[in-house]
Write a protein that holds these residues in place. Structure first.
Motif, PDB file in Angstrom:
ATOM      1  N   VAL A   1       0.864  -1.137  -0.076  1.00  0.00           N
ATOM      2  CA  VAL A   1      -0.011   0.056   0.006  1.00  0.00           C
ATOM      3  C   VAL A   1       0.996   1.266   0.038  1.00  0.00           C
ATOM      4  O   VAL A   1       0.735   1.914  -0.951  1.00  0.00           O
ATOM      5  CB  VAL A   1      -1.100  -0.027   1.265  1.00  0.00           C
ATOM      6  CG1 VAL A   1      -1.819   1.324   1.381  1.00  0.00           C
ATOM      7  CG2 VAL A   1      -1.853  -1.199   1.280  1.00  0.00           C
TER       8      VAL A   1
ATOM      9  N   GLU B   1      -2.364   2.873  -6.397  1.00  0.00           N
ATOM     10  CA  GLU B   1      -3.048   3.378  -5.175  1.00  0.00           C
ATOM     11  C   GLU B   1      -3.819   2.313  -4.542  1.00  0.00           C
ATOM     12  O   GLU B   1      -4.421   1.261  -5.572  1.00  0.00           O
ATOM     13  CB  GLU B   1      -3.988   4.441  -5.362  1.00  0.00           C
ATOM     14  CG  GLU B   1      -3.324   6.047  -5.889  1.00  0.00           C
ATOM     15  CD  GLU B   1      -2.509   6.351  -4.629  1.00  0.00           C
ATOM     16  OE1 GLU B   1      -3.021   5.949  -3.293  1.00  0.00           O
ATOM     17  OE2 GLU B   1      -1.920   7.510  -4.627  1.00  0.00           O
ATOM     18  N   LEU B   2      -3.955   1.733  -3.566  1.00  0.00           N
ATOM     19  CA  LEU B   2      -4.953   0.781  -3.043  1.00  0.00           C
ATOM     20  C   LEU B   2      -6.543   1.530  -3.125  1.00  0.00           C
ATOM     21  O   LEU B   2      -6.702   2.768  -2.864  1.00  0.00           O
ATOM     22  CB  LEU B   2      -4.833   0.608  -1.502  1.00  0.00           C
ATOM     23  CG  LEU B   2      -5.820  -0.282  -0.698  1.00  0.00           C
ATOM     24  CD1 LEU B   2      -5.837  -1.524  -1.320  1.00  0.00           C
ATOM     25  CD2 LEU B   2      -5.671  -0.403   0.586  1.00  0.00           C
ATOM     26  N   LYS B   3      -7.274   0.920  -3.793  1.00  0.00           N
ATOM     27  CA  LYS B   3      -8.739   1.138  -3.819  1.00  0.00           C
ATOM     28  C   LYS B   3      -9.828   0.660  -3.016  1.00  0.00           C
ATOM     29  O   LYS B   3     -10.690   1.287  -2.541  1.00  0.00           O
ATOM     30  CB  LYS B   3      -9.088   1.015  -5.256  1.00  0.00           C
ATOM     31  CG  LYS B   3      -8.250   1.836  -6.382  1.00  0.00           C
ATOM     32  CD  LYS B   3      -8.637   3.325  -6.028  1.00  0.00           C
ATOM     33  CE  LYS B   3      -7.704   4.344  -7.142  1.00  0.00           C
ATOM     34  NZ  LYS B   3      -7.874   5.548  -6.714  1.00  0.00           N
ATOM     35  N   ILE B   4      -9.856  -0.723  -3.033  1.00  0.00           N
ATOM     36  CA  ILE B   4     -10.779  -1.551  -2.129  1.00  0.00           C
ATOM     37  C   ILE B   4     -10.042  -2.534  -1.427  1.00  0.00           C
ATOM     38  O   ILE B   4      -9.239  -3.198  -1.671  1.00  0.00           O
ATOM     39  CB  ILE B   4     -11.605  -2.396  -3.333  1.00  0.00           C
ATOM     40  CG1 ILE B   4     -12.304  -1.284  -4.176  1.00  0.00           C
ATOM     41  CG2 ILE B   4     -13.044  -3.049  -2.504  1.00  0.00           C
ATOM     42  CD1 ILE B   4     -13.107  -2.030  -5.360  1.00  0.00           C
TER      43      ILE B   4
ATOM     44  N   ALA C   1      -5.798   0.233   5.193  1.00  0.00           N
ATOM     45  CA  ALA C   1      -6.345   1.293   4.827  1.00  0.00           C
ATOM     46  C   ALA C   1      -5.421   2.531   4.655  1.00  0.00           C
ATOM     47  O   ALA C   1      -5.303   3.495   3.962  1.00  0.00           O
ATOM     48  CB  ALA C   1      -7.897   1.607   5.027  1.00  0.00           C
TER      49      ALA C   1
ATOM     50  N   LYS D   1     -16.046   3.840   4.641  1.00  0.00           N
ATOM     51  CA  LYS D   1     -15.142   4.710   3.487  1.00  0.00           C
ATOM     52  C   LYS D   1     -13.994   5.174   4.374  1.00  0.00           C
ATOM     53  O   LYS D   1     -14.202   5.668   5.769  1.00  0.00           O
ATOM     54  CB  LYS D   1     -16.141   5.988   3.048  1.00  0.00           C
ATOM     55  CG  LYS D   1     -15.676   7.006   2.845  1.00  0.00           C
ATOM     56  CD  LYS D   1     -14.871   7.187   1.405  1.00  0.00           C
ATOM     57  CE  LYS D   1     -14.376   8.499   0.984  1.00  0.00           C
ATOM     58  NZ  LYS D   1     -14.388   9.598   1.930  1.00  0.00           N
TER      59      LYS D   1
ATOM     60  N   ASN E   1      -8.850   8.667   2.883  1.00  0.00           N
ATOM     61  CA  ASN E   1      -7.938   8.634   1.593  1.00  0.00           C
ATOM     62  C   ASN E   1      -8.728   7.969   0.648  1.00  0.00           C
ATOM     63  O   ASN E   1      -8.278   7.717  -0.625  1.00  0.00           O
ATOM     64  CB  ASN E   1      -6.789   7.900   1.845  1.00  0.00           C
ATOM     65  CG  ASN E   1      -6.964   6.478   2.347  1.00  0.00           C
ATOM     66  OD1 ASN E   1      -8.054   5.840   2.448  1.00  0.00           O
ATOM     67  ND2 ASN E   1      -5.847   5.765   2.305  1.00  0.00           N
TER      68      ASN E   1
ATOM     69  N   VAL F   1     -10.327   5.157   0.485  1.00  0.00           N
ATOM     70  CA  VAL F   1     -10.294   3.481   0.192  1.00  0.00           C
ATOM     71  C   VAL F   1     -11.639   3.253   0.775  1.00  0.00           C
ATOM     72  O   VAL F   1     -12.132   3.741   1.687  1.00  0.00           O
ATOM     73  CB  VAL F   1      -9.328   2.782   1.069  1.00  0.00           C
ATOM     74  CG1 VAL F   1      -9.164   1.273   1.296  1.00  0.00           C
ATOM     75  CG2 VAL F   1      -7.632   3.071   0.430  1.00  0.00           C
ATOM     76  N   ARG F   2     -12.218   2.082  -0.092  1.00  0.00           N
ATOM     77  CA  ARG F   2     -13.368   1.605   0.553  1.00  0.00           C
ATOM     78  C   ARG F   2     -13.219   0.068   1.141  1.00  0.00           C
ATOM     79  O   ARG F   2     -12.413  -0.615   0.420  1.00  0.00           O
ATOM     80  CB  ARG F   2     -14.493   1.498  -0.806  1.00  0.00           C
ATOM     81  CG  ARG F   2     -15.579   2.750  -0.826  1.00  0.00           C
ATOM     82  CD  ARG F   2     -14.780   3.965  -1.252  1.00  0.00           C
ATOM     83  NE  ARG F   2     -15.843   4.882  -1.507  1.00  0.00           N
ATOM     84  CZ  ARG F   2     -15.697   6.103  -1.654  1.00  0.00           C
ATOM     85  NH1 ARG F   2     -14.453   6.480  -1.881  1.00  0.00           N
ATOM     86  NH2 ARG F   2     -16.553   6.886  -1.972  1.00  0.00           N
ATOM     87  N   ALA F   3     -13.972  -0.155   1.975  1.00  0.00           N
ATOM     88  CA  ALA F   3     -13.650  -1.572   2.708  1.00  0.00           C
ATOM     89  C   ALA F   3     -15.145  -2.181   2.735  1.00  0.00           C
ATOM     90  O   ALA F   3     -15.920  -1.594   3.212  1.00  0.00           O
ATOM     91  CB  ALA F   3     -12.962  -1.485   4.149  1.00  0.00           C
TER      92      ALA F   3
ATOM     93  N   MET G   1      -7.091  -7.224  -1.544  1.00  0.00           N
ATOM     94  CA  MET G   1      -6.791  -5.791  -1.802  1.00  0.00           C
ATOM     95  C   MET G   1      -6.867  -5.323  -3.276  1.00  0.00           C
ATOM     96  O   MET G   1      -6.103  -6.121  -4.002  1.00  0.00           O
ATOM     97  CB  MET G   1      -5.451  -5.356  -1.254  1.00  0.00           C
ATOM     98  CG  MET G   1      -5.332  -6.105   0.044  1.00  0.00           C
ATOM     99  SD  MET G   1      -3.560  -5.956   0.683  1.00  0.00           S
ATOM    100  CE  MET G   1      -3.412  -4.255   1.073  1.00  0.00           C
TER     101      MET G   1
END
Ligand code: NAD
Length: 361
Positions: free
Chosen positions: A160, A167-170, A197, A237, A240, A242-244, A260
């Motif tokens: 990450v 970029e990390l997104k999800i 995240a 949410k 930055n 990122v959605r988890a 990820m």
């Protein structure tokens, strides 16, 4: 090198369980999986006191540990123990709603290092008074969200931070397991989502297991009885972007999955200590698949050796240097608790979007 004294409060399995095999600081050895065995394994810490309200728990300590900890004195009142032993380090391993008073008391008495079990507390008010007490007394405190000492999650966060695949997104986590209880076991995974995240959780939409509509407060006595606590799903949410997604389901089968999604790859944590990466930045036919071996990638830094011993090693390092333990500080544990409590609130409001009171970092 300086040696430190330690005392444990609460003597259940995670406190005083003992594996048959001796262990070392190697990442591949079995985990100590208890505070008392971590104290046994650490060459610079001596366990001087152990306390529980229940005589049977004290008797179990005698039966299990006398060969290794011959001089440890036993107590039924933790205040008396702290007064008599004046330990440098204290483990707080009581039920979740009983962490706060003990941590505040220990910090105010000048204990230098506190190793508190997770979740930090059951209410944000309790977490806040713990944080206030340890910060005012300059106490080093760490919270046992044990995945924070596992090399695989450090490697994942390195991906990450280095933006190896963009970029990390999800983040997607699935806990499909008989003990998928949100506070008891789920807290570890919600904590990992915050860790990976790498940003403040801002808001979420949450849902509790069917049949738990009245579960609007966690009493902290969970753990032994699976039906006492719901599993929980959440869409979170982070600041930055990122959605988890966290999905939990109680089941007699068992699998935990963590994926990820980066701009250019999907990384999946496999059960064998590897991260499997599928690159997605070319046409599908040319996508490549590779595995990152985490033991090779991270090596054997002592505080990453394993969960309990890693936690203690980091705390000892903090006492040596005067720095605060950085891997699972109380403010991070408070954020994780805020996520759990926000899920209860969201469910109560008919699965509404709710803001997370994550506090200052
Ligand atoms: N990190 C992990 O993976 C992990 C695993 C299991 C439990 N835990 C945590 O460990 C803590 C303990 O959980 P548990 O299920 O073992 O609890 P438990 O209820 O089985 O045992 C807690 C012990 O604390 C004692 N106790 C309670 N109040 C006390 C006091 N004031 N002074 C001295 N002793 C006191 C009780 O008599 C009991 O023996 C919880 O915070 C739990 O979430 C963490």
């Amino acid at each position: 090198m300086k040696t430190y004294t330690a005392a444990v409060i609460g003597l259940s399995q995670i406190s005083q369980g003992r594996l048959p095999k001796p262990r070392s600081l190697s990442a591949t050895d079995p985990m100590p999986r208890s505070h008392v065995s971590a104290y046994a394994a650490h060459p610079r810490v001596k366990l001087v006191g152990a306390c529980d309200l229940m005589p049977a728990a004290l008797e179990k300590f005698n039966a299990t540990w006398r060969d290794v900890h011959p001089d440890t004195r036993l107590y039924s009142d933790y205040r008396e123990m702290l007064e008599a032993e004046k330990p440098d380090i204290v483990s707080v391993i009581t039920p979740d709603d009983k962490h706060a008073d003990i941590v505040v008391n220990a910090a105010n008495r000048g204990v230098r290092g506190i190793w508190c079990e997770k979740p930090i507390a059951t209410t944000l008010a309790d977490a806040d008074r713990m944080i206030e007490a340890v910060e005012r007394n300059n106490t080093a405190m760490t919270v046992s969200h044990t995945r924070r000492w596992m090399p695989i999650f450090h490697k994942a966060r390195e991906l990450v931070r280095d933006k190896t695949y963009g970029e990390l997104k999800i983040l997607t986590a699935t806990m499909y397991y008989s003990r998928a209880m949100m506070f008891r076991n789920g807290t570890h995974i919600f904590d990992m989502l915050c860790f990976l995240a790498d940003a403040r959780p801002e808001w979420l939409i949450g849902e509790l297991e069917d049949g738990f509509d009245g579960f609007d407060r966690y009493r902290g006595d969970g753990g032994n009885e699976i039906t006492s606590e719901p599993s929980a799903n959440a869409y979170i949410k982070f600041a930055n972007g990122v959605r988890a997604n966290m999905m939990m389901l109680k089941s007699n089968n068992a699998t935990n999955v963590l994926e990820m999604v980066f701009e250019n790859a999907v990384a999946r944590m496999a059960g064998d200590g590897q991260i499997v990466v599928n690159r997605v930045d070319g046409p599908p036919a040319t996508s490549t698949r590779g595995a990152i071996s985490v033991t090779q990638a991270i090596g054997h830094e002592d505080w990453l050796a394993d969960r309990e011993l890693g936690t203690l090693s980091e705390l000892v390092q903090a006492l040596d240097t005067g720095a605060k333990p950085a891997l699972s500080p109380p403010r991070a544990a408070r954020q994780t608790l805020a996520v759990l409590l926000a899920i209860l609130e969201s469910h109560k409001q008919g699965n509404a979007k709710v803001m997370i009171d994550a506090g200052p970092s």
